[in-house]
Every structure is written in structure tokens, then in C-alpha cells.
Design a protein around this motif. Structure first.
Motif, PDB file in Angstrom:
ATOM      1  N   LEU A 120       0.984  -1.422   0.114  1.00 44.87           N
ATOM      2  CA  LEU A 120      -0.027  -0.004  -0.086  1.00 44.87           C
ATOM      3  C   LEU A 120       1.009   1.302  -0.002  1.00 44.87           C
ATOM      4  CD1 LEU A 120      -3.131  -0.914   2.314  1.00 44.87           C
ATOM      5  CD2 LEU A 120      -2.669  -1.314  -0.119  1.00 44.87           C
ATOM      6  N   ILE A 121       2.103   1.275   0.192  1.00 50.98           N
ATOM      7  CA  ILE A 121       2.899   2.314  -0.062  1.00 50.98           C
ATOM      8  C   ILE A 121       3.387   2.396  -1.524  1.00 50.98           C
ATOM      9  CG2 ILE A 121       3.988   2.479   2.329  1.00 50.98           C
ATOM     10  CD1 ILE A 121       6.286   0.895   1.163  1.00 50.98           C
ATOM     11  N   ASN A 122       3.768   3.443  -1.958  1.00 57.52           N
ATOM     12  CA  ASN A 122       4.182   3.705  -3.365  1.00 57.52           C
ATOM     13  C   ASN A 122       5.064   2.725  -3.936  1.00 57.52           C
ATOM     14  OD1 ASN A 122       2.251   5.890  -2.854  1.00 57.52           O
ATOM     15  ND2 ASN A 122       3.618   7.215  -4.032  1.00 57.52           N
ATOM     16  N   ALA A 123       5.919   2.420  -3.487  1.00 54.53           N
ATOM     17  CA  ALA A 123       7.074   1.482  -3.864  1.00 54.53           C
ATOM     18  C   ALA A 123       6.340  -0.134  -3.851  1.00 54.53           C
ATOM     19  CB  ALA A 123       8.141   1.394  -2.920  1.00 54.53           C
ATOM     20  N   GLY A 124       5.579  -0.338  -3.128  1.00 49.68           N
ATOM     21  CA  GLY A 124       4.914  -1.577  -3.099  1.00 49.68           C
ATOM     22  C   GLY A 124       3.933  -1.753  -4.037  1.00 49.68           C
ATOM     23  N   ALA A 125       3.113  -0.641  -4.187  1.00 53.21           N
ATOM     24  CA  ALA A 125       2.045  -0.750  -5.401  1.00 53.21           C
ATOM     25  C   ALA A 125       2.537  -0.771  -6.758  1.00 53.21           C
ATOM     26  CB  ALA A 125       1.102   0.514  -5.159  1.00 53.21           C
ATOM     27  N   ILE A 126       3.760   0.095  -6.846  1.00 52.26           N
ATOM     28  CA  ILE A 126       4.520   0.151  -8.044  1.00 52.26           C
ATOM     29  C   ILE A 126       4.819  -1.352  -8.585  1.00 52.26           C
ATOM     30  CG2 ILE A 126       6.598   0.654  -9.382  1.00 52.26           C
ATOM     31  CD1 ILE A 126       5.949   3.339  -7.933  1.00 52.26           C
ATOM     32  N   ALA A 127       5.488  -2.271  -7.394  1.00 55.24           N
ATOM     33  CA  ALA A 127       5.725  -3.405  -7.570  1.00 55.24           C
ATOM     34  C   ALA A 127       4.639  -4.325  -7.919  1.00 55.24           C
ATOM     35  CB  ALA A 127       6.529  -3.957  -6.336  1.00 55.24           C
ATOM     36  N   VAL A 128       3.794  -4.154  -7.428  1.00 52.30           N
ATOM     37  CA  VAL A 128       2.374  -4.783  -7.486  1.00 52.30           C
ATOM     38  C   VAL A 128       1.634  -4.568  -8.913  1.00 52.30           C
ATOM     39  CG1 VAL A 128      -0.257  -5.007  -6.944  1.00 52.30           C
ATOM     40  CG2 VAL A 128       1.533  -5.222  -5.343  1.00 52.30           C
ATOM     41  N   SER A 129       1.988  -3.506  -9.395  1.00 53.46           N
ATOM     42  CA  SER A 129       1.438  -3.131 -10.786  1.00 53.46           C
ATOM     43  C   SER A 129       2.002  -4.095 -11.894  1.00 53.46           C
ATOM     44  CB  SER A 129       1.773  -1.621 -11.173  1.00 53.46           C
ATOM     45  OG  SER A 129       1.212  -0.755 -10.405  1.00 53.46           O
ATOM     46  N   SER A 130       3.522  -4.195 -11.494  1.00 53.09           N
ATOM     47  CA  SER A 130       4.266  -5.034 -12.374  1.00 53.09           C
ATOM     48  C   SER A 130       3.706  -6.412 -12.364  1.00 53.09           C
ATOM     49  CB  SER A 130       5.722  -5.118 -12.008  1.00 53.09           C
ATOM     50  OG  SER A 130       6.002  -5.945 -11.130  1.00 53.09           O
ATOM     51  N   LEU A 131       2.976  -6.914 -11.355  1.00 52.85           N
ATOM     52  CA  LEU A 131       2.731  -8.320 -11.373  1.00 52.85           C
ATOM     53  C   LEU A 131       1.335  -8.510 -11.988  1.00 52.85           C
ATOM     54  CD1 LEU A 131       3.466  -9.074  -7.497  1.00 52.85           C
ATOM     55  CD2 LEU A 131       4.714  -9.683  -9.556  1.00 52.85           C
ATOM     56  N   ILE A 132       0.692  -7.609 -12.340  1.00 54.36           N
ATOM     57  CA  ILE A 132      -0.584  -7.712 -13.065  1.00 54.36           C
ATOM     58  C   ILE A 132      -0.426  -8.496 -14.605  1.00 54.36           C
ATOM     59  CG2 ILE A 132      -2.867  -6.501 -13.912  1.00 54.36           C
ATOM     60  CD1 ILE A 132      -2.315  -6.350 -10.836  1.00 54.36           C
ATOM     61  N   ARG A 133      -1.121  -9.692 -14.689  1.00 53.63           N
ATOM     62  CA  ARG A 133      -0.987 -10.261 -16.071  1.00 53.63           C
ATOM     63  C   ARG A 133      -1.152  -9.370 -17.214  1.00 53.63           C
ATOM     64  NH1 ARG A 133      -4.048 -13.868 -17.459  1.00 53.63           N
ATOM     65  NH2 ARG A 133      -4.973 -14.632 -15.267  1.00 53.63           N
ATOM     66  N   GLY A 134      -0.633  -9.694 -18.345  1.00 57.97           N
ATOM     67  CA  GLY A 134      -0.865  -8.674 -19.439  1.00 57.97           C
ATOM     68  C   GLY A 134       0.239  -8.728 -20.400  1.00 57.97           C
ATOM     69  N   ALA A 135       0.385  -8.973 -21.482  1.00 50.68           N
ATOM     70  CA  ALA A 135       1.479  -8.966 -22.340  1.00 50.68           C
ATOM     71  C   ALA A 135       2.069  -7.381 -22.618  1.00 50.68           C
ATOM     72  CB  ALA A 135       1.104  -9.604 -23.918  1.00 50.68           C
ATOM     73  N   THR A 136       1.119  -6.442 -22.603  1.00 46.87           N
ATOM     74  CA  THR A 136       1.720  -5.092 -23.015  1.00 46.87           C
ATOM     75  C   THR A 136       1.016  -4.210 -21.585  1.00 46.87           C
ATOM     76  OG1 THR A 136      -0.192  -4.748 -23.830  1.00 46.87           O
ATOM     77  CG2 THR A 136       1.769  -5.411 -25.365  1.00 46.87           C
ATOM     78  N   PRO A 137       1.734  -3.161 -21.435  1.00 44.68           N
ATOM     79  CA  PRO A 137       1.018  -2.096 -20.497  1.00 44.68           C
ATOM     80  C   PRO A 137      -0.428  -1.804 -20.479  1.00 44.68           C
ATOM     81  CG  PRO A 137       3.268  -1.301 -21.325  1.00 44.68           C
ATOM     82  CD  PRO A 137       2.936  -2.413 -21.899  1.00 44.68           C
ATOM     83  N   ALA A 138      -0.821  -1.805 -22.178  1.00 45.09           N
ATOM     84  CA  ALA A 138      -2.035  -1.553 -22.370  1.00 45.09           C
ATOM     85  C   ALA A 138      -2.939  -2.597 -21.891  1.00 45.09           C
ATOM     86  CB  ALA A 138      -2.251  -1.098 -23.789  1.00 45.09           C
ATOM     87  N   GLU A 139      -2.382  -3.889 -21.939  1.00 44.46           N
ATOM     88  CA  GLU A 139      -3.314  -4.930 -21.776  1.00 44.46           C
ATOM     89  C   GLU A 139      -3.660  -4.940 -20.158  1.00 44.46           C
ATOM     90  OE1 GLU A 139      -2.390  -8.345 -24.297  1.00 44.46           O
ATOM     91  OE2 GLU A 139      -2.802  -9.686 -22.239  1.00 44.46           O
TER      92      GLU A 139
END
Ligand SMILES: NC(=O)CC[C@H](N)C(=O)O
Length: 314
Positions: A120-139
Motif C-alpha cells: 500500500l506504500i507507493n514502492a509496494g504498489a508499483i511492484a504490484v502493478s508489475s505483477l498484473i498479468r498482460g502482454a503489454t502495459p495497455a493490456e
């Protein structure tokens, strides 16, 4: 007291409580480090509360639009847990509060391994964003949006372009955090595409009625009581609610637990998502923030309600 009796009382008292809390706004101000957020009306205060039968009580500026900001982190965490499982997520983020500001980078260098303390801190949430499935950032962004739409019960939900651009253009600190994470091998992907996903989910535009619905799904352990659909496994909601209690109000989470006693998550646009387990979802917006980055009038109002109805979980 049944929910119906309680809601009737609430509907009677809320307008007066809200006006009292609104006065607190003058002791705070809207965030300005994301320039677009500084335009928000500093004395606005709105609330929506929704129960499992779909009964809603609103008061004040409940139709004011604002961006989720850090509230979105709870839902990207849920999606990452559904995509990667607990093990996959907790390889990259920890489970502990920091006691530092939400955008601090202090502990990333001080403590081994250099993974963010919590999602829930910014660094953690940025790491979480990278864990979302999807071939591209748009996906990835599309999957996040469709999950948010489902939980909020609104297929038109989307992000606010101006706020997104404003954050993307000025996010020097978040960029430094992300590059630090890359160097610590927390991010497997390139930094800028991950940040783009993060800025976009922070910029999703809502009213407090959306937030109340999102909170209600958490209050009902992952099932939307209005459609009967299970949107998130119970275990993952349990994890998210625990983080909300320990870290949801940044480094004022301990004080909030004592004064209000409910799982909650705030965002720098002045939103607060809170829930009364098994009973209500609550969305509040009050853009004037206190020094910890939480809505000053919003916290005051939640405290008034929690005390009046004895809602504390503890
Ligand atoms: N506390 C917050 O709401 C922070 C979210 C915001 N988008 C940021 O990264 O700074």
C-alpha cells in the motif's frame, strides 16, 4: 440494532455531522505535488454508505468526482493475488507497516532484502502493478480497468486523462522509487511501462458512491451482494483488509485503528474507502488533507459515525 433502523438514524443525523466535519477542512489543504489535484474544492465533503440490501445513504458532496489514487492499490493487490497467488506476490512485497511517508524510499536501502515493506506504500504498489498479468502495459491497464468496473458496478468507469498526465509529468519521486526497485531486482520489466500502469490506475475517476460499492464487496468478503457474484476469493479479501488496518491510512493507521477501528484506505485526492465488516461499504471524499495525507474532514466524519454506532472492530 438492525441495519434498517441504523440506516434510518444515520440518514437523519448525517447531514448535521457532515457539516460539523466539513469545518475541519480549513485545517488542511488539497494535495498539490500532483498539480492537477490542487484544483479540487478544499471545503468539499461527501459521503455514501451502502448496505448489502442495496440501501444507500448519501450526504454532502456525494456526486463530486475525484481520482482513486492510493485507494486503487487495494484492488490492484487483489488482482495481483488472483493472477500470481500469495507466493508470487509476497516474493516482491512484504507484509509490514513502515512508519514512514507513503512515498518514502528510506527503507528500500536500509533493510535486506530490498523489497517494499507492503503493497500500500507507493514502492509496494508499483511492484504490484508489475505483477498484473498482460502482454503489454495497455493490456494490464485494460484488465485493471475491467476489474475496477466490475467491483464498482459501473462499466463506464475510466481514468481521468488530465490527472494521469499531470502525475506522469511530475512523478520524479515515484520514478526514483521504481528505478531503485529495478536495481534491487524487484521489477522484472522496464520501469516506464510499469509506471504507466501505476499512474493510470491511480487516476481512475469515481464518486464516493462507486467507492461505497467497492467497499461493500470487501465488507462481504469478495461477493457482490447486489449481484450475488463472487468477484474475489475470500482469502485474498482477508489479506487486503488486514493491510488496510495496518497500513491503509499511511503512517496514521495506528491512530485511525484506535479512533475509528475499521479497515480503510485513503488516497491523496481526498477519498477514503472504509467498511463495516459484513454490513456496509462506505465512500468518503474531502480533498483537504492533514499532514499525513489523509482527508482531514473525512477522518473526522468517520470517527463521529463509528463512535455513535459503536462500529469499531476492536
Ligand atoms: N497516497 C497516494 O494516494 C499516492 C498516489 C499517487 N498516485 C502517488 O503515487 O503519489
Amino acid at each position: 440494532m438492525t441495519s434498517e433502523t441504523e440506516l434510518n438514524r444515520l440518514a437523519e443525523q448525517l447531514p448535521a455531522w457532515l457539516e460539523t466535519s466539513r469545518k475541519e477542512s480549513r485545517h488542511g489543504q488539497p494535495a498539490s505535488y500532483i498539480p492537477e489535484l490542487a484544483h479540487a474544492p478544499g471545503d468539499a465533503l461527501g459521503i455514501a454508505l451502502l448496505d448489502a440490501a442495496g440501501r444507500e445513504v448519501t450526504a454532502g458532496d456525494s456526486r463530486l468526482s475525484f481520482t482513486l489514487q492510493s485507494i486503487s492499490k487495494v484492488f490492484t493487490l487483489l488482482l495481483a493475488l488472483m493472477d500470481q497467488g500469495e507466493e508470487g506476490v509476497f516474493r516482491k512485497v512484504g507484509m509490514e507497516p513502515t512508519g514512514d511517508d507513503f512515498n518514502s524510499m528510506l527503507k528500500l536501502e536500509l533493510v535486506e532484502p530490498g523489497i517494499p515493506f507492503n503493497p500500500l506504500i507507493n514502492a509496494g504498489a508499483i511492484a504490484v502493478s508489475s505483477l498484473i498479468r498482460g502482454a503489454t502495459p495497455a493490456e494490464k491497464t485494460e484488465r485493471i480497468l475491467s476489474f475496477f468496473r466490475e467491483v464498482a458496478g459501473d462499466p463506464t468507469l475510466t481514468f481521468n486523462e488530465a490527472v494521469y498526465r499531470s502525475e506522469a509529468a511530475t512523478a520524479h519521486r515515484n520514478r526514483s522509487l521504481a528505478y531503485f526497485l529495478k536495481d534491487n531486482e524487484v521489477l522484472d520489466e522496464e520501469v516506464e511501462p510499469v509506471l504507466d500502469v501505476y499512474f493510470k490506475h491511480c487516476s481512475v475517476e469515481v464518486t464516493c458512491r462507486h467507492v461505497a460499492r467497492m467497499a461493500l464487496v470487501l465488507a462481504m468478503n469478495g461477493t457482490d451482494p447486489l449481484t450475488g457474484r463472487e468477484l474475489v476469493p475470500r482469502r485474498y479479501v482477508q489479506i487486503a483488509k488486514t493491510f488496510m488496518v495496518s497500513c491503509g491510512m499511511y503512517n496514521a493507521s495506528g491512530e485511525f485503528a484506535i479512533r475509528v477501528g475499521l479497515p480503510a484506505k485513503s488516497g491523496v485526492a481526498g477519498g477514503i474507502l472504509a467498511l463495516v465488516p459484513g454490513r456496509y461499504g462506505i465512500g468518503v471524499v474531502g480533498p483537504a488533507l492533514n499532514e499525513k495525507g489523509n482527508s482531514i474532514a473525512g477522518v473526522h466524519l468517520l470517527q463521529t459515525m463509528s463512535e455513535a454506532f459503536d462500529w469499531s472492530m476492536f
